[in-house]
Design a protein around this motif. Structure first.
Motif, short mmCIF file in Angstrom:
data_model
loop_
_atom_site.label_atom_id
_atom_site.label_comp_id
_atom_site.label_asym_id
_atom_site.label_seq_id
_atom_site.Cartn_x
_atom_site.Cartn_y
_atom_site.Cartn_z
N ARG A 201 0.83 -1.21 0.00
CA ARG A 201 0.00 0.00 0.00
C ARG A 201 0.86 1.26 0.00
NH1 ARG A 201 -1.58 1.68 5.50
NH2 ARG A 201 -3.69 2.17 4.76
N LEU A 202 2.05 1.20 0.62
CA LEU A 202 2.92 2.36 0.61
C LEU A 202 3.45 2.65 -0.79
CD1 LEU A 202 4.97 1.74 3.89
CD2 LEU A 202 3.11 3.36 3.54
N HIS A 203 3.91 1.60 -1.46
CA HIS A 203 4.40 1.79 -2.83
C HIS A 203 3.27 2.24 -3.75
CE1 HIS A 203 8.59 0.49 -2.72
NE2 HIS A 203 8.24 -0.47 -1.88
N ALA A 204 2.07 1.69 -3.54
CA ALA A 204 0.93 2.09 -4.37
C ALA A 204 0.62 3.57 -4.17
CB ALA A 204 -0.29 1.23 -4.02
N LEU A 205 0.63 4.02 -2.93
CA LEU A 205 0.37 5.43 -2.64
C LEU A 205 1.44 6.31 -3.26
CD1 LEU A 205 -1.13 7.71 -1.22
CD2 LEU A 205 0.07 7.11 0.90
N GLN A 206 2.68 5.88 -3.17
CA GLN A 206 3.77 6.65 -3.76
C GLN A 206 3.60 6.73 -5.28
OE1 GLN A 206 7.64 5.01 -2.94
NE2 GLN A 206 8.71 6.84 -3.61
N MET A 207 3.21 5.63 -5.90
CA MET A 207 3.02 5.61 -7.35
C MET A 207 1.91 6.57 -7.78
SD MET A 207 2.30 2.30 -9.82
CE MET A 207 0.70 1.93 -9.08
N VAL A 208 0.81 6.57 -7.04
CA VAL A 208 -0.30 7.47 -7.38
C VAL A 208 0.11 8.92 -7.19
CG1 VAL A 208 -2.67 8.12 -6.82
CG2 VAL A 208 -2.02 5.71 -6.83
N ASP B 242 8.32 11.93 0.48
CA ASP B 242 9.51 11.48 1.22
C ASP B 242 9.14 10.72 2.49
OD1 ASP B 242 11.26 12.44 -0.61
OD2 ASP B 242 11.83 14.25 0.51
N CYS B 243 7.96 11.00 3.05
CA CYS B 243 7.52 10.27 4.24
C CYS B 243 7.37 8.78 3.94
CB CYS B 243 6.18 10.82 4.74
SG CYS B 243 6.22 12.54 5.25
N ILE B 244 6.90 8.47 2.74
CA ILE B 244 6.71 7.07 2.36
C ILE B 244 8.07 6.40 2.21
CG2 ILE B 244 5.74 5.52 0.63
CD1 ILE B 244 3.72 7.74 -0.01
N LYS B 245 9.00 7.08 1.52
CA LYS B 245 10.33 6.51 1.34
C LYS B 245 11.00 6.26 2.70
CE LYS B 245 11.00 8.89 -3.08
NZ LYS B 245 11.76 9.94 -3.80
N LYS B 246 10.82 7.20 3.62
CA LYS B 246 11.43 7.03 4.94
C LYS B 246 10.81 5.86 5.69
CE LYS B 246 12.64 9.52 9.16
NZ LYS B 246 12.70 10.84 9.85
N THR B 247 9.49 5.68 5.56
CA THR B 247 8.83 4.56 6.23
C THR B 247 9.35 3.24 5.72
OG1 THR B 247 6.81 5.89 6.49
CG2 THR B 247 6.58 3.50 6.70
N ILE B 248 9.46 3.10 4.40
CA ILE B 248 9.95 1.86 3.81
C ILE B 248 11.38 1.59 4.25
CG2 ILE B 248 10.56 0.75 1.62
CD1 ILE B 248 8.16 2.26 0.38
N SER B 249 12.21 2.62 4.25
CA SER B 249 13.60 2.46 4.66
C SER B 249 13.71 2.05 6.13
CB SER B 249 14.36 3.76 4.42
OG SER B 249 15.68 3.68 4.92
N LEU B 250 12.92 2.70 6.99
CA LEU B 250 12.95 2.37 8.42
C LEU B 250 12.50 0.94 8.69
CD1 LEU B 250 11.56 5.63 10.06
CD2 LEU B 250 13.80 4.61 10.50
N SER B 251 11.45 0.53 7.99
CA SER B 251 10.91 -0.81 8.26
C SER B 251 11.90 -1.91 7.89
CB SER B 251 9.60 -1.01 7.51
OG SER B 251 9.82 -1.09 6.12
N GLN C 120 2.31 0.76 10.19
CA GLN C 120 1.39 1.78 10.70
C GLN C 120 2.12 2.74 11.62
OE1 GLN C 120 -2.64 0.62 12.11
NE2 GLN C 120 -2.01 1.42 14.08
N PHE C 121 2.89 2.20 12.54
CA PHE C 121 3.61 3.05 13.48
C PHE C 121 4.66 3.90 12.78
CE2 PHE C 121 7.61 3.50 15.86
CZ PHE C 121 7.20 4.48 16.75
N LEU C 122 5.46 3.27 11.93
CA LEU C 122 6.56 3.99 11.29
C LEU C 122 6.07 5.07 10.35
CD1 LEU C 122 9.00 1.02 10.59
CD2 LEU C 122 9.22 2.80 12.34
N LEU C 123 4.95 4.84 9.69
CA LEU C 123 4.41 5.87 8.82
C LEU C 123 4.03 7.11 9.63
CD1 LEU C 123 3.49 6.82 6.03
CD2 LEU C 123 1.26 5.82 6.51
N GLY C 124 3.35 6.89 10.77
CA GLY C 124 3.00 8.01 11.63
C GLY C 124 4.23 8.76 12.09
N ALA C 125 5.27 8.01 12.47
CA ALA C 125 6.51 8.64 12.94
C ALA C 125 7.18 9.43 11.81
CB ALA C 125 7.46 7.57 13.47
N ALA C 126 7.17 8.86 10.61
CA ALA C 126 7.81 9.54 9.48
C ALA C 126 7.06 10.81 9.11
CB ALA C 126 7.87 8.59 8.28
#
Length: 346
Positions: free
Chosen positions: A75-82, A166-175, A189-195
């Motif tokens: 879902r993160l990659h999909a959101l980034q793509m859109v 960039d928030c999405i990229k940071k979430t993926i990297s952190l996870s 869910q947690f990391l996205l909120g933090a990012a």
């Protein structure tokens, strides 16, 4: 143009029912100024719904999830793509949702300084399963994000502008960098909120616009969906204005009193008492649908109960292993109960 985005992969008929209801609820409230986009593989396209499609291939899914190692990244990659392919705000919405106000209201809350998430969801300190990860991050750079005082957010809706990508990229990297000690969807869910918080000044929320049904209420919704959306049937979107609201089924006062009295006599905890009430409601329900819904709710409660299996079987005789065939539950519900009893006997 403001875009509502849903993501649908896999082969889960339940998700299709959820998607149908969520989109119908959006239609009921009015879609002025908003388009709906479904990001999916070819087999999940929904030509019976008023949605545009953005197809993702099997190879693309493999890359996004790194051959299945990170399924929650889809879902993160999909959101980034859109976000990359539109020049307006995008709100990714989970399928297990229902609109109670016009979708346009979501986008009125998304600004450069205030991305949108669904709601606040507590703190890491209240989630014991995160203990090992908190310990692993102690005295490391990640401790600034992962600590007992860190806030958690419900990400059933995520509203961003292209500038927030960039928030999405940071979430993926952190996870990828953090140990895998928490459930994948909770970690994302947690990391996205933090990012998001680390990139912006504030957040806005959507819980008064969108219902995210969770906990035992999902059984209530799913019970209605089985009647509303038969397998293989196209959705009649012209009936969206008549879409019924889904509410918690009634709990007769007499049964509430009976459950409370039984709990006092037998030393049931609060959760087990509610499970016993659900059991009583199941076999007092006037329809098979109601019985099935309450039987699933009862099981949710009993799965968290510390009461011994032998006592639970005496508490719930009509759902005991030998009685399940006569209970006339849906096959999936009966299977859930059989799995539960088998696990309790280990």
């Amino acid at each position: 143009m403001a875009t509502i985005c849903y993501v649908l992969t896999g082969r889960d008929p339940r998700q299709h029912q959820e998607l149908s209801y969520s989109i119908l609820s959006a239609l009921k409230q009015g879609l002025e100024g908003v388009e709906i986009l479904l990001v999916c593989d070819a087999e999940n396209r929904r030509t019976d719904l008023p949605v545009g499609h953005m197809d993702i291939s099997t190879d693309q899914m493999e890359r996004w999830t790194e051959a299945g190692s990170y399924p929650a990244h889809t879902r993160l990659h999909a959101l980034q793509m859109v976000l990359e392919k539109t020049d307006g705000p995008v709100c990714l919405v989970e399928t297990d949702t229902a609109f109670k106000a016009a979708p346009r209201e979501l986008f009125n809350r998304i600004t450069q300084k205030t991305p949108l998430l669904h709601d606040r969801a507590g703190w890491l300190s209240s989630r014991p399963e995160w203990g090992p990860l908190i310990d692993a991050c102690r005295d490391t750079p990640e401790e600034t994000l992962v600590h007992t005082g860190a806030e958690v957010f419900d990400t059933a809706t995520i509203g961003l502008l292209p500038a927030h990508a960039d928030c999405i990229k940071k979430t993926i990297s952190l996870s990828k960098s953090l140990p895998d000690t928490a459930a994948a969807h909770e970690k994302e869910q947690f990391l996205l909120g933090a990012a998001v918080l680390s990139h912006t000044e504030d957040l806005s929320f959507s819980d008064d616009i969108v219902t995210h049904y969770a906990g035992y209420m999902r059984h209530v919704y799913h019970g209605r969906f089985d009647v509303m959306f038969p397998a293989g049937a196209a959705v009649n979107t012209a009936m969206a204005h008549q879409l019924p609201a889904v509410a918690e089924p009634p709990k007769p006062l007499l049964l509430q009193l009976k459950a409370k009295y039984y709990a006092l006599r037998h030393g049931l905890g609060r959760g087990t008492q509610f499970g016993y009430l659900a059991y009583l409601c199941a076999f007092a329900a006037p329809t098979a649908e109601g019985r099935n819904v309450w039987a699933n709710i009862a099981l949710d409660m009993m799965e968290r109960s510390e009461r011994p299996a032998a006592k639970l079987q005496r508490d719930l005789p009509k759902l005991a292993p030998d009685a399940l065939t006569q209970a006339e539950l849906a096959p999936a519900t009966e299977a859930r109960w059989r799995d539960f009893w088998a696990s309790k006997e280990l």
